[in-house]
Design a protein around this motif. Structure first.
Motif, PDB file in Angstrom:
ATOM      1  N   GLY A 270       0.709  -1.380  -0.045  1.00 45.68           N
ATOM      2  CA  GLY A 270       0.045   0.063   0.194  1.00 45.68           C
ATOM      3  C   GLY A 270       0.576   1.492  -0.047  1.00 45.68           C
ATOM      4  O   GLY A 270       0.307   2.594   0.083  1.00 45.68           O
ATOM      5  N   LEU A 271       2.026   1.232   0.005  1.00 44.91           N
ATOM      6  CA  LEU A 271       2.918   2.411   0.009  1.00 44.91           C
ATOM      7  C   LEU A 271       3.919   2.565  -1.023  1.00 44.91           C
ATOM      8  O   LEU A 271       4.295   1.318  -1.824  1.00 44.91           O
ATOM      9  CB  LEU A 271       3.869   2.671   1.248  1.00 44.91           C
ATOM     10  N   ASP A 272       4.438   3.430  -1.530  1.00 45.04           N
ATOM     11  CA  ASP A 272       5.404   3.725  -2.548  1.00 45.04           C
ATOM     12  C   ASP A 272       6.795   3.282  -2.077  1.00 45.04           C
ATOM     13  O   ASP A 272       6.931   3.127  -0.881  1.00 45.04           O
ATOM     14  CB  ASP A 272       5.640   5.224  -3.092  1.00 45.04           C
ATOM     15  N   PRO A 273       7.483   2.280  -3.142  1.00 45.83           N
ATOM     16  CA  PRO A 273       8.837   1.929  -2.488  1.00 45.83           C
ATOM     17  C   PRO A 273       9.805   3.179  -1.826  1.00 45.83           C
ATOM     18  O   PRO A 273       9.635   4.235  -2.219  1.00 45.83           O
ATOM     19  CB  PRO A 273       9.439   1.511  -3.908  1.00 45.83           C
ATOM     20  N   ALA A 274      10.435   2.607  -0.932  1.00 45.57           N
ATOM     21  CA  ALA A 274      11.309   3.586  -0.386  1.00 45.57           C
ATOM     22  C   ALA A 274      12.930   3.176  -0.895  1.00 45.57           C
ATOM     23  O   ALA A 274      13.236   1.862  -0.707  1.00 45.57           O
ATOM     24  CB  ALA A 274      11.300   3.634   0.925  1.00 45.57           C
ATOM     25  N   PHE A 275      13.807   4.062  -1.050  1.00 40.82           N
ATOM     26  CA  PHE A 275      15.263   3.710  -1.347  1.00 40.82           C
ATOM     27  C   PHE A 275      15.968   4.455  -0.322  1.00 40.82           C
ATOM     28  O   PHE A 275      15.808   5.608   0.187  1.00 40.82           O
ATOM     29  CB  PHE A 275      15.543   4.427  -2.794  1.00 40.82           C
ATOM     30  N   GLY A 276      17.283   3.868   0.087  1.00 40.45           N
ATOM     31  CA  GLY A 276      18.002   4.371   0.893  1.00 40.45           C
ATOM     32  C   GLY A 276      19.390   3.665   0.949  1.00 40.45           C
ATOM     33  O   GLY A 276      19.800   3.061  -0.065  1.00 40.45           O
ATOM     34  N   PHE A 277      20.367   4.019   1.830  1.00 43.09           N
ATOM     35  CA  PHE A 277      21.794   3.605   1.585  1.00 43.09           C
ATOM     36  C   PHE A 277      21.902   2.561   2.910  1.00 43.09           C
ATOM     37  O   PHE A 277      21.309   2.582   4.101  1.00 43.09           O
ATOM     38  CB  PHE A 277      22.695   4.794   1.867  1.00 43.09           C
ATOM     39  N   ASP A 278      22.721   1.508   2.610  1.00 40.18           N
ATOM     40  CA  ASP A 278      23.180   0.450   3.507  1.00 40.18           C
ATOM     41  C   ASP A 278      24.585   1.064   4.077  1.00 40.18           C
ATOM     42  O   ASP A 278      25.595   1.404   3.274  1.00 40.18           O
ATOM     43  CB  ASP A 278      23.364  -0.725   3.053  1.00 40.18           C
ATOM     44  N   TRP A 279      24.890   1.036   5.265  1.00 38.18           N
ATOM     45  CA  TRP A 279      26.262   1.201   5.684  1.00 38.18           C
ATOM     46  C   TRP A 279      26.408   0.687   7.100  1.00 38.18           C
ATOM     47  O   TRP A 279      25.366   0.493   8.025  1.00 38.18           O
ATOM     48  CB  TRP A 279      26.657   2.662   5.571  1.00 38.18           C
ATOM     49  N   GLY A 280      27.767   0.165   7.331  1.00 44.58           N
ATOM     50  CA  GLY A 280      27.779  -0.628   8.514  1.00 44.58           C
ATOM     51  C   GLY A 280      29.319  -1.318   8.692  1.00 44.58           C
ATOM     52  O   GLY A 280      29.797  -1.742   7.844  1.00 44.58           O
ATOM     53  N   GLY A 281      29.084  -2.036  10.065  1.00 51.67           N
ATOM     54  CA  GLY A 281      30.194  -2.900  10.183  1.00 51.67           C
ATOM     55  C   GLY A 281      29.759  -4.426  10.374  1.00 51.67           C
ATOM     56  O   GLY A 281      28.627  -4.711  10.636  1.00 51.67           O
ATOM     57  N   ILE A 282      30.608  -5.264  10.050  1.00 50.68           N
ATOM     58  CA  ILE A 282      30.518  -6.805  10.072  1.00 50.68           C
ATOM     59  C   ILE A 282      31.833  -7.484  10.813  1.00 50.68           C
ATOM     60  O   ILE A 282      32.607  -6.913  10.666  1.00 50.68           O
ATOM     61  CB  ILE A 282      30.074  -7.258   8.808  1.00 50.68           C
ATOM     62  N   ALA A 283      31.609  -8.520  11.479  1.00 47.91           N
ATOM     63  CA  ALA A 283      32.472  -9.456  11.860  1.00 47.91           C
ATOM     64  C   ALA A 283      31.939 -10.890  11.619  1.00 47.91           C
ATOM     65  O   ALA A 283      30.847 -11.088  11.974  1.00 47.91           O
ATOM     66  CB  ALA A 283      32.849  -8.961  13.402  1.00 47.91           C
ATOM     67  N   GLY A 284      32.861 -11.853  11.642  1.00 50.56           N
ATOM     68  CA  GLY A 284      32.707 -13.065  11.299  1.00 50.56           C
ATOM     69  C   GLY A 284      33.598 -14.130  11.349  1.00 50.56           C
ATOM     70  O   GLY A 284      34.734 -13.515  11.472  1.00 50.56           O
ATOM     71  N   ALA A 285      33.371 -15.328  11.389  1.00 46.27           N
ATOM     72  CA  ALA A 285      34.298 -16.378  11.295  1.00 46.27           C
ATOM     73  C   ALA A 285      33.678 -17.370  10.278  1.00 46.27           C
ATOM     74  O   ALA A 285      32.532 -17.917  10.260  1.00 46.27           O
ATOM     75  CB  ALA A 285      34.553 -16.896  12.636  1.00 46.27           C
ATOM     76  N   THR A 286      34.825 -18.048   9.564  1.00 44.86           N
ATOM     77  CA  THR A 286      34.398 -19.221   8.732  1.00 44.86           C
ATOM     78  C   THR A 286      35.321 -20.457   9.286  1.00 44.86           C
ATOM     79  O   THR A 286      36.399 -20.101   9.350  1.00 44.86           O
ATOM     80  CB  THR A 286      34.990 -19.082   7.236  1.00 44.86           C
ATOM     81  N   TRP A 287      34.546 -21.481   9.121  1.00 40.14           N
ATOM     82  CA  TRP A 287      35.364 -22.805   9.640  1.00 40.14           C
ATOM     83  C   TRP A 287      35.381 -23.730   8.088  1.00 40.14           C
ATOM     84  O   TRP A 287      33.983 -24.108   7.944  1.00 40.14           O
ATOM     85  CB  TRP A 287      34.652 -23.485  10.647  1.00 40.14           C
TER      86      TRP A 287
END
Length: 167
Positions: free
Chosen positions: A124-141
């Motif tokens: 029921g609403l028009d699409p909204a557009f924006g920016f993503d920004w942030g930090g991530i941390a992780g580990a892979t085994w």
């Protein structure tokens, strides 16, 4: 029970890391057998708690690039789709990750940044557009030379589980 298991797992990982730690390679080499020039692909899913419960599915591609022959970075991109009851969003992001080598052969630990764009759709609403920004941390085994599992936290999810391929 989950907290006890998590505490035991964390204790085991710290003990293994401390016993195998080599300060000369910690800042200069990738973990998990990743080498300069390798490609890494992740496919994952995460619960999304933004605007009510939803599911975030995502895929990413990264290329391992040693900066000045000593700084272990990966650079790449990611795309994700999140959907919930009456809403959805799409994001496309650029990734930069710095990797740490704790001396545990199958373990790759990293921290990085995300920068990109998103679009949200609510009934029921028009699409909204924006920016993503942030930090991530992780580990892979890596349980084989080419396949592994990743747990990651950061934007746009709290905990993301991924299947990982290295080639």
């Amino acid at each position: 029970m989950k907290k006890i298991f998590a505490a035991l797992f964390a204790t085991f990982m710290i003990a293994a890391s401390v016993s195998a730690f080599d300060g000369a390679t910690f800042w200069k080499e990738y973990g998990g057998g990743i080498k300069n020039g390798d490609s890494v692909v992740h496919i994952g899913a995460a619960p999304s708690l933004f605007s009510g419960f939803g599911l975030h599915v995502n895929a990413s591609y990264e290329k391992a690039v040693h900066i000045n022959d000593m700084l272990p970075f990966t650079f790449g991109g990611a795309a994700g789709f999140t959907f919930g009851s009456g809403w959805s969003s799409l994001n496309v992001d650029a990734l930069a990750k710095y990797h740490f080598n704790f001396g545990v052969e199958p373990l790759d630990v990293y921290a990085g940044v995300v920068l990109g764009v998103n679009s949200s759709f609510v009934s029921g609403l028009d699409p909204a557009f924006g920016f993503d920004w942030g930090g991530i941390a992780g580990a892979t085994w890596f349980f084989t030379d080419k396949m592994g599992v990743t747990l990651e936290t950061g934007w746009p999810y709290w905990l993301n589980a991924k299947f990982t391929l290295k080639f």
